[in-house]
Design a protein around this motif. Structure first.
Motif, PDB file in Angstrom:
ATOM      1  N   ALA A  80     -10.153  -7.639  -1.248  1.00 59.57           N
ATOM      2  CA  ALA A  80     -10.019  -9.096  -1.180  1.00 59.57           C
ATOM      3  C   ALA A  80      -8.756  -9.512  -0.428  1.00 59.57           C
ATOM      4  N   LEU A  81      -7.737  -8.671  -0.423  1.00 59.57           N
ATOM      5  CA  LEU A  81      -6.499  -8.998   0.308  1.00 59.57           C
ATOM      6  C   LEU A  81      -6.770  -9.174   1.797  1.00 59.57           C
ATOM      7  N   TYR A  82      -7.702  -8.400   2.320  1.00 58.54           N
ATOM      8  CA  TYR A  82      -8.059  -8.519   3.740  1.00 58.54           C
ATOM      9  C   TYR A  82      -8.754  -9.853   4.011  1.00 58.54           C
ATOM     10  N   TYR A  83      -9.742 -10.193   3.196  1.00 56.08           N
ATOM     11  CA  TYR A  83     -10.503 -11.425   3.428  1.00 56.08           C
ATOM     12  C   TYR A  83      -9.668 -12.667   3.156  1.00 56.08           C
ATOM     13  N   ASN A  84      -8.593 -12.524   2.387  1.00 49.68           N
ATOM     14  CA  ASN A  84      -7.699 -13.663   2.145  1.00 49.68           C
ATOM     15  C   ASN A  84      -6.614 -13.748   3.210  1.00 49.68           C
ATOM     16  N   HIS A  85      -6.705 -12.899   4.212  1.00 47.28           N
ATOM     17  CA  HIS A  85      -5.750 -12.883   5.320  1.00 47.28           C
ATOM     18  C   HIS A  85      -4.324 -12.633   4.826  1.00 47.28           C
ATOM     19  N   ILE A  86      -4.227 -11.800   3.779  1.00 45.93           N
ATOM     20  CA  ILE A  86      -2.927 -11.388   3.250  1.00 45.93           C
ATOM     21  C   ILE A  86      -2.519 -10.048   3.854  1.00 45.93           C
ATOM     22  N   ALA A  87      -3.489  -9.158   4.013  1.00 55.57           N
ATOM     23  CA  ALA A  87      -3.220  -7.825   4.555  1.00 55.57           C
ATOM     24  C   ALA A  87      -4.107  -7.573   5.767  1.00 55.57           C
ATOM     25  N   PRO A  88      -3.526  -7.234   6.922  1.00 55.61           N
ATOM     26  CA  PRO A  88      -4.342  -6.879   8.085  1.00 55.61           C
ATOM     27  C   PRO A  88      -4.923  -5.478   7.927  1.00 55.61           C
ATOM     28  N   LYS A  89      -5.855  -5.128   8.786  1.00 56.05           N
ATOM     29  CA  LYS A  89      -6.447  -3.790   8.714  1.00 56.05           C
ATOM     30  C   LYS A  89      -5.385  -2.705   8.856  1.00 56.05           C
ATOM     31  N   LEU A  90      -4.345  -2.990   9.645  1.00 57.11           N
ATOM     32  CA  LEU A  90      -3.272  -2.020   9.838  1.00 57.11           C
ATOM     33  C   LEU A  90      -2.624  -1.630   8.507  1.00 57.11           C
ATOM     34  N   ALA A  91      -2.544  -2.575   7.567  1.00 53.72           N
ATOM     35  CA  ALA A  91      -1.906  -2.297   6.275  1.00 53.72           C
ATOM     36  C   ALA A  91      -2.664  -1.230   5.501  1.00 53.72           C
ATOM     37  N   TYR A  92      -3.980  -1.134   5.730  1.00 53.10           N
ATOM     38  CA  TYR A  92      -4.791  -0.158   5.005  1.00 53.10           C
ATOM     39  C   TYR A  92      -4.702   1.241   5.615  1.00 53.10           C
ATOM     40  N   THR A  93      -4.142   1.340   6.812  1.00 54.13           N
ATOM     41  CA  THR A  93      -3.998   2.644   7.469  1.00 54.13           C
ATOM     42  C   THR A  93      -2.535   3.045   7.628  1.00 54.13           C
ATOM     43  N   PHE A  94      -1.619   2.163   7.232  1.00 61.46           N
ATOM     44  CA  PHE A  94      -0.198   2.431   7.407  1.00 61.46           C
ATOM     45  C   PHE A  94       0.221   3.735   6.725  1.00 61.46           C
ATOM     46  N   ALA A  95      -0.323   3.990   5.559  1.00 63.35           N
ATOM     47  CA  ALA A  95       0.068   5.182   4.799  1.00 63.35           C
ATOM     48  C   ALA A  95      -0.304   6.475   5.521  1.00 63.35           C
ATOM     49  N   LYS A  96      -1.272   6.417   6.431  1.00 62.51           N
ATOM     50  CA  LYS A  96      -1.690   7.613   7.171  1.00 62.51           C
ATOM     51  C   LYS A  96      -1.123   7.643   8.586  1.00 62.51           C
ATOM     52  N   ASN A  97      -0.372   6.615   8.949  1.00 65.28           N
ATOM     53  CA  ASN A  97       0.135   6.507  10.323  1.00 65.28           C
ATOM     54  C   ASN A  97       1.484   7.218  10.444  1.00 65.28           C
ATOM     55  N   LYS A  98       1.477   8.386  11.048  1.00 64.81           N
ATOM     56  CA  LYS A  98       2.695   9.192  11.147  1.00 64.81           C
ATOM     57  C   LYS A  98       3.735   8.554  12.068  1.00 64.81           C
TER      58      LYS A  98
END
Length: 464
Positions: free
Chosen positions: A249-267
């Motif tokens: 829901a954070l994505y659809y509320n424009h609180i978190a971009p898609k990048l936020a969901y991949t940040f933890a894997k982004n070296k």
């Protein structure tokens, strides 16, 4: 006669849309206007001459429409249009659009958002700590999600758990009973409860109510209270009880971009973050620790400049951050613990567990409820059909205030519960009628006053 289309509002030099648009325009909620366009739009409704139509250009037919094309905002459930594949509707989410198949934007984008599981690192396994008497801490409310995590971490995985409970004035009786039941069911878990003095809490709530028209400070204030405890006990991991729909829901509320969901894997991003720390003579951090410091620093010091100007939704955390400053002394222990943990690198890692994965593919409410009653001493709310937010007896006040503010175009925050229950309904084994009953009767989506709101205001005003 031409009108401004429903849910579009002229604010400053832009038009803003209060709603959730179809996939192709989902986050295109603002349109910059020229001075001439603003002059025409501010005078609507009116007849338009040829020159004015030429000035408005591509606004015609979308933001500016003739009377017959103006959409009607439902005034109650009976007027609502429901999504054909989930329970989203345009009363609960005013301005919700539907495609030619009657699907809402969340269902239109189901496949492309399936991988958006968490903005926190997902922990597959929590190792046993050699430097602490706890392996993991859990922010525990007595609600269904945190109760299930407590069961999983303690009974299934055999971890040493520190359960942290902020005792809010509005904790439901079922949650209190569930906490007592958990103490009997989990003898190896250590439980810590904290309260804030009535006087200080009232100061915080009064400010927050002025900002948001509700007093919901969970879980932010719990983080403020308990972070020093985590640092002192050198707890390596901590988590909150968030089900999959809450994270998405954070994505659809424009609180978190898609990048936020991949940040933890982004070296690369991790390396850049740690390069900044090394330049200031701080030890590098792992994923989870980075998210912890970012979260705690926001609460202690406010939004950083990137967050302020990112264009993403800041509510409701920004309001909570402002409200906490009504009692600045409460932040002193947090700031000390931030400095201490940042300098030593001994920062507890904020992680998430994929509840779908540990449940064998789907976090099913009916199955989970049976486990909680059998294994955890869990007590269901008075109305057993409630699946969302089972630990707070004035949760409906938050729903209603967020709903009303969005309905009246006073806030760009889509009600959290509206998104969460819609997302959950798409995958739920519950009958559709049960979910709709919960939306209509157990949540706060109504234009009418709720009795719980009077209790909330009484506490704020010191009359409880």
């Amino acid at each position: 006669m031409y009108y401004l289309q429903s849910r579009w509002q002229l604010e400053g030099k832009k038009l803003f849309y209060y709603g959730l648009r179809n996939r192709e325009n989902m986050f295109r909620n603002s349109v910059a206007l020229s001075a001439a366009q603003r002059r025409i739009v501010s005078a609507l409704p009116k007849e338009l001459n040829a020159e004015e139509k030429k000035i408005l250009k591509n606004l015609l037919g979308v933001q500016v429409v003739e009377a017959g094309a103006r959409k009607r905002v439902p005034k109650d459930w009976s007027e609502a249009q429901f999504c054909t594949t989930c329970c989203a509707n345009d009363f609960m989410i005013p301005g919700l659009e539907f495609d030619g198949q009657g699907r809402c934007p969340m269902c239109q984008t189901e496949e492309e958002t399936a991988s958006l599981k968490s903005i926190l690192p997902i922990a597959g396994e929590i190792p046993r700590s050699k430097k602490s008497r706890f392996d993991v801490a859990l922010f525990y409310t007595g609600g269904k999600d945190s109760a299930f995590l407590l069961y999983y971490l303690s009974k299934v995985k055999g971890l040493r758990v520190l359960a942290l409970t902020w005792e809010i004035p509005f904790m439901s009786e079922s949650a209190r009973a569930s906490i007592e039941g958990a103490k009997r069911a989990f003898p190896r878990v250590e439980f810590i409860a904290r309260t804030v003095s009535r006087e200080d809490l009232r100061k915080i709530y009064r400010k927050l109510y002025a900002i948001s028209e509700n007093t919901c400070a969970c879980p932010s204030l719990a983080y403020v209270l308990f972070y020093p405890e985590l640092v002192e006990n050198r707890v390596p991991y901590f988590m909150a009880g968030n089900e999959p729909a809450q994270m998405r829901a954070l994505y659809y509320n424009h609180i978190a971009p898609k990048l936020a969901y991949t940040f933890a894997k982004n070296k690369i991003l991790t390396a850049l973050y740690n390069a900044g720390r090394l330049l200031t003579l701080h030890p590098p951090l792992k994923q989870g620790q980075i998210q912890t410091l970012m979260t705690m620093k926001q609460l202690a010091y406010g939004d950083n400049i990137v967050k302020k100007y990112s264009g993403f939704q800041g509510e409701p955390v920004t309001g909570v951050v402002k409200a906490i400053r009504e009692v600045p002394e409460i932040l002193a222990p947090l700031k000390r613990s931030i400095r201490r943990s940042s300098w030593t690198g001994k920062v507890p890692a904020f992680v998430h567990i994929d509840l779908d994965e540990i449940c064998g593919g789907k976090y099913d409410w009916q199955r989970v409820k049976d486990i909680l009653r059998r294994e955890c001493g869990w007590v269901a709310p008075a109305d057993d059909q409630k699946a969302l937010h089972t630990s707070c007896k004035i949760e409906r006040c938050k729903d209603r205030s967020q709903f009303l503010r969005f309905y009246r175009c006073k806030s760009k925050l889509i009600p959290f519960s509206a998104l969460e229950i819609a997302l959950a309904s798409r995958r739920s084994a519950r009958p559709r009628e049960e979910t709709i009953y919960e939306m209509e009767h157990l949540l706060g989506f109504t234009l009418e006053e709720l009795p719980e709101c009077a209790a909330m205001r009484a506490f704020v005003e010191g009359e409880e």
